[in-house]
Design an enzyme around this catalytic site. Structure first.
Site, short mmCIF file in Angstrom:
data_model
loop_
_atom_site.label_atom_id
_atom_site.label_comp_id
_atom_site.label_asym_id
_atom_site.label_seq_id
_atom_site.Cartn_x
_atom_site.Cartn_y
_atom_site.Cartn_z
N HIS A 85 41.87 48.82 31.82
CA HIS A 85 42.84 49.80 31.34
C HIS A 85 42.44 51.23 31.69
O HIS A 85 43.29 52.05 32.00
CB HIS A 85 42.99 49.64 29.82
CG HIS A 85 43.69 48.38 29.44
ND1 HIS A 85 43.80 47.93 28.15
CD2 HIS A 85 44.31 47.44 30.21
CE1 HIS A 85 44.46 46.80 28.13
NE2 HIS A 85 44.78 46.48 29.36
N ARG A 103 58.34 43.59 36.91
CA ARG A 103 57.67 42.67 35.98
C ARG A 103 58.36 42.73 34.62
O ARG A 103 58.08 43.61 33.80
CB ARG A 103 56.20 43.05 35.83
CG ARG A 103 55.42 43.18 37.13
CD ARG A 103 53.99 43.61 36.82
NE ARG A 103 53.19 43.83 38.01
CZ ARG A 103 53.04 45.00 38.60
NH1 ARG A 103 53.65 46.08 38.10
NH2 ARG A 103 52.29 45.14 39.67
N ARG A 114 61.32 39.78 38.27
CA ARG A 114 60.53 38.57 38.11
C ARG A 114 60.77 38.02 36.71
O ARG A 114 60.61 38.75 35.72
CB ARG A 114 59.04 38.84 38.31
CG ARG A 114 58.19 37.56 38.17
CD ARG A 114 56.74 37.79 38.56
NE ARG A 114 56.03 38.64 37.61
CZ ARG A 114 54.78 39.08 37.79
NH1 ARG A 114 54.13 38.77 38.89
NH2 ARG A 114 54.21 39.85 36.88
N GLU A 120 52.68 31.41 44.86
CA GLU A 120 51.35 31.75 44.37
C GLU A 120 50.40 30.55 44.34
O GLU A 120 49.19 30.74 44.25
CB GLU A 120 51.46 32.31 42.94
CG GLU A 120 52.33 33.55 42.84
CD GLU A 120 52.73 33.85 41.41
OE1 GLU A 120 52.16 34.78 40.82
OE2 GLU A 120 53.60 33.13 40.88
N ASN A 128 47.92 38.18 45.24
CA ASN A 128 46.77 38.21 44.35
C ASN A 128 46.44 36.82 43.82
O ASN A 128 45.30 36.35 43.90
CB ASN A 128 47.02 39.16 43.17
CG ASN A 128 47.13 40.61 43.60
OD1 ASN A 128 46.90 40.94 44.76
ND2 ASN A 128 47.50 41.48 42.68
N ASP A 129 47.44 36.15 43.25
CA ASP A 129 47.20 34.82 42.69
C ASP A 129 46.99 33.79 43.79
O ASP A 129 46.16 32.87 43.64
CB ASP A 129 48.36 34.40 41.80
CG ASP A 129 48.16 34.86 40.36
OD1 ASP A 129 47.02 35.19 40.00
OD2 ASP A 129 49.14 34.88 39.59
N ARG A 155 39.73 36.75 40.26
CA ARG A 155 39.71 38.11 40.79
C ARG A 155 39.27 39.14 39.75
O ARG A 155 39.04 40.30 40.09
CB ARG A 155 41.08 38.49 41.35
CG ARG A 155 42.25 38.34 40.41
CD ARG A 155 43.57 38.44 41.17
NE ARG A 155 44.72 38.00 40.41
CZ ARG A 155 45.52 38.82 39.74
NH1 ARG A 155 45.30 40.11 39.76
NH2 ARG A 155 46.55 38.36 39.06
N CYS A 196 54.13 40.72 47.83
CA CYS A 196 53.71 41.79 46.92
C CYS A 196 52.28 41.50 46.48
O CYS A 196 51.85 40.36 46.43
CB CYS A 196 54.64 41.88 45.71
SG CYS A 196 54.82 40.34 44.80
#
Length: 764
Positions: free
Chosen positions: A378, A485, A521, A620, A643-644, A654, A691
């Site tokens: 964060h 998202r 999404r 993914e 990423n996934d 990750r 993405c």
């Protein structure tokens, strides 16, 4: 609990001659060959034997005032050098802060007890801790523990204090690497620490150590009613200060940071947290001690959870608790006044919560170094929003730096330069000026189409998650929103958002897009995305468990509500939404059936439907590589979640720094997988985009273009650098390079790409 010293008294202290023998044995251990760590290990075994203790541990003071477990007999050995206590944290921290012995017959029941699950200390009740002092300066803490509940005798305290004096002699010699004495020797030399870039940029300045903790000294309340009033007033002040913080102009309407800070504010308003604080005060504690008790007990629960979501929640809790303590102490900001801060401040911390960074004067803050921060933490998200260069995973920085030291933060390479030479400073000064000129050039390219030198058009989209992110679409000159998202709205709500609220949000997003395409999404919760109001099962590995479309198909009422909201919000417009975590192609059939049913309902009510509907899938999960044609027949478009996909392809979490950098996504396995997806999409003429982190880095984006991607989605700040790369690229040449490299055994693709970019003057 103590040794049977003689038959008359089971707990009699050792006689004077015996004590001299004990002291001599300790000095003999210190004189033995070997490194400092091995001698500390022998010392704790010796002390445990003498005191008939089931546990003996040595904690040493670090430069920031925290305590690190350096040696133990009885606790889990894996905790050595991993367990660290903040200044004043727990009974050991209390002993260090007061420089006085702490003798507790039932330590776990003490309000200040801080449970660390990695140590295995939950078995032990009695605790005796004495400070390790040298000329009045604290070097560490010597601790013994036993399972039975019993207070140690005065004689035991004296014996342990005598042993601590001998240990202090050993430490002050500098024989133990990382001890206070040894650290001082390294703090006058130049040093480079390699960490992980978590917020892009370069900063030059002077060190300021982040020390937010207030040490609680008074535990029991004299007037419980007055303490409850103090707590109530402090909670009101906390919530008011957070509301004011989020109204700052630089934070009010931009970026991924917004959901982090909104969730942080929601935590401050959490009724369960407030109830536990009030119950602790009602039990007779002061407001400060109540906060500490709740903080320690909640931390213990969170540390049992082995995933990144709970680690970040723990940091949020620590931030809120420290902030509340400072309000009780009359420190509104809780940090040093401006006169005591460098004008070019490099903030250095073990870890930080998301709002602590905002307490510092932004006009003075140049860079941030967080020892355990990652790119998904964060504090990293807030640093990006503020445009502050930040490096995480910079282990050892705190103990190697003093306040006021010259520091350079290179958040491109991940390097931290402590006390750099004049030559290094001059080189980085030139680099900073170059970056400023480059940023001006990116801004000038905003309205320029992203077309390669050989005429290949590449669509550049942004990732977003809240309505306040939408201005970035036009500010960055992007072609659309490639990933919106929707789960962020759900994560920031106290209850499941009703249909009307979802419709309002999606309708506003489409209006803000002003005709540019938006891909929503569908709800992606589970794993590290937890909704507080939705009961979910305990899972050993939530990332591979009941999440995303798996949950949506098992809870069709929730999913159908969102589908209906999509359809109503997009009335008369084009609707595009995609399904996350698709694992088998047949799951898309179930999604189609739910969409058809909702369209029939809206049609029967004579409600206007979208002008067109495109339903896509997120690619993914590697299993889809083996039914590509079947998947392509079932979707209107496809979006690769790099990423996934990379995480699952290499079986590497990750968020875990031990393995996240072990496998390079710019490598043959990943590129071959992506190329097979591109070929299948071309055969079936299915629109394809990608993405994720691969899209936002100019070098890896170049590889994506080379294997055939002509649409990619990224963070808004990445649009300029990626567009600049595209304008200087010959797509045909990079395609030929990839084809050549993938035919070679064990190609070094990243290195070859870097050489290619340099030779072709490609801006990466």
């Amino acid at each position: 609990m103590q040794s049977r010293r003689n038959e008359e008294s089971e707990f009699a202290p050792p006689s004077e001659p015996t004590l001299r023998i004990i002291m001599r044995r300790l000095r003999d251990i210190m004189a033995e060959p070997g490194d400092g760590q091995s001698r500390l290990d022998k010392i704790v075994r010796h002390v445990a034997g003498v005191m008939v203790a089931e546990v003996c541990s040595i904690y040493l003071k670090r430069q920031d005032g925290s305590l690190e477990l350096f040696a133990t007999e009885g606790l889990n050995q894996d905790a050595v050098h991993k367990t660290r206590l903040k200044r004043g944290e727990g009974l050991v921290g209390r002993c260090a802060e007061m420089k006085e012995p702490v003798n507790e017959a039932d330590a776990p029941s003490h309000p200040a007890f801080s449970y660390r699950p990695e140590t295995g200390e939950e078995l032990y009740h009695s605790l005796l801790a004495v400070p390790i002092l040298r000329s009045g300066e604290l070097l560490g803490v010597l601790v013994i523990q036993n399972r039975t509940s019993r207070e140690y005798s005065d004689e035991d305290v004296e014996v342990l204090q005598a042993m601590a004096m001998i240990v202090a002699e050993h430490l002050i010699s500098g024989a133990v690497a990382g001890s206070s004495a040894a650290i001082e020797l390294s703090k006058t030399l130049s040093h480079v620490i390699v960490g992980e870039p978590i917020s892009e940029g370069i900063a030059l300045g002077h060190a300021h150590l982040h020390e937010p903790r207030i040490v609680v000294t008074k535990l029991m309340a004299d007037d419980p009613v007055a303490e409850m009033h103090r707590l109530t007033t402090a909670l009101l002040g906390l919530r008011t200060s957070l509301d004011e913080m989020l109204r700052q102009e630089q934070l009010s309407g931009v970026g991924e940071h917004r959901e982090v800070l909104e969730a942080f504010r929601m935590f401050a308003h959490d009724k369960g947290w407030e109830r536990r604080l009030r119950e602790a005060v009602e039990s007779g504690l002061t407001a400060e001690a109540a906060i500490e008790r709740v903080q320690n007990s909640t931390r213990a629960r969170m540390l049992r959870q082995n995933d990144s979501y709970w680690r970040e929640r723990q940091r949020d809790l620590d931030d809120l608790s420290d902030r509340l303590q400072r309000i009780l102490a009359g420190q509104n900001s809780g940090l040093l006044g401006h006169a005591e801060m460098p004008h070019d401040m490099i903030l250095i911390a073990r870890n930080m919560g998301p709002a602590e960074l905002l307490d510092y004067d932004r006009t003075r803050l140049r860079g941030v170094i967080v020892e355990d921060g990652s790119g998904t933490s964060h504090v990293a998200i807030v640093a990006k929003a503020l445009g502050i260069a930040a490096v995480g995973q910079a282990t050892g920085t705190v103990e190697r730096v003093s306040a006021g030291d010259a520091v350079i933060v290179d958040a491109e390479s991940g390097e931290v330069h402590l006390r750099p030479s004049a030559e290094v400073i001059n080189a980085y000064s030139d680099k900073v000026r170059f970056r400023a000129r480059r940023r001006q050039r990116y801004d000038a390219l905003r309205d320029t189409p992203a077309v390669t030198k050989d005429g290949q058009k590449v669509s550049l989209h942004i990732n977003a998650g809240l309505v306040v992110d939408m201005p970035h679409l036009h500010e960055a000159g992007a072609d659309g929103v490639g990933l919106f998202r929707t789960e962020l709205q759900f994560m920031l709500s106290h209850t499941f958002p009703r249909l009307t609220r979802q419709v309002q949000t999606y309708r506003q997003v489409l209006a803000e897009a002003d005709g540019k395409p938006v891909v929503f999404r569908a709800l992606d919760i589970g794993g590290d995305k937890v909704l507080p109001y939705l009961k979910q099962p305990q899972e050993e590995n939530p990332a591979l468990g009941w999440r995303a479309i798996r949950m949506s198909l098992d809870r069709p009422a929730l999913f159908r509500t969102q589908i209906r909201a999509f359809l109503i919000a997009a009335a008369g417009r084009d609707l595009r939404f995609m399904v996350p975590m698709v694992t088998v192609a047949a799951e898309m059939d179930a999604v189609r059936r739910l969409v058809d049913k909702e369209m029939e309902i809206l049609d029967s009510r004579r409600l206007e439907l979208p002008r067109s509907i495109a339903i896509g899938a997120m690619f993914e999960v590697p299993s889809l590589l083996f039914e590509l044609d079947s998947l392509m027949r079932r979707v209107d478009f496809l979006s690769v979640g790099s990423n996934d996909l990379s995480q699952f392809l290499f079986a590497a979490d990750r968020t875990n720094p031990l393995v996240s950098k072990r496998f390079d996504p710019l490598s043959a396995p990943m590129l071959r997988a992506l190329r097979s997806i591109v070929k299948a999409a071309e055969r079936r003429r299915v629109p394809l985009t990608l993405c994720g982190e691969l899209a936002g880095n100019p070098l890896t984006a170049m590889a994506l273009i080379g294997i055939g991607f002509r649409s990619i989605s990224m963070a808004p700040a990445s649009i300029g650098p990626v567009k600049s790369m595209i304008l200087s690229l010959d797509a045909g040449r990079v395609t030929a390079l990839i084809e050549y490299l993938l035919k070679k055994p064990n190609p070094s693709i990243r290195a070859e790409f870097e050489r290619f970019a340099e030779a072709d003057s490609i801006e990466i």
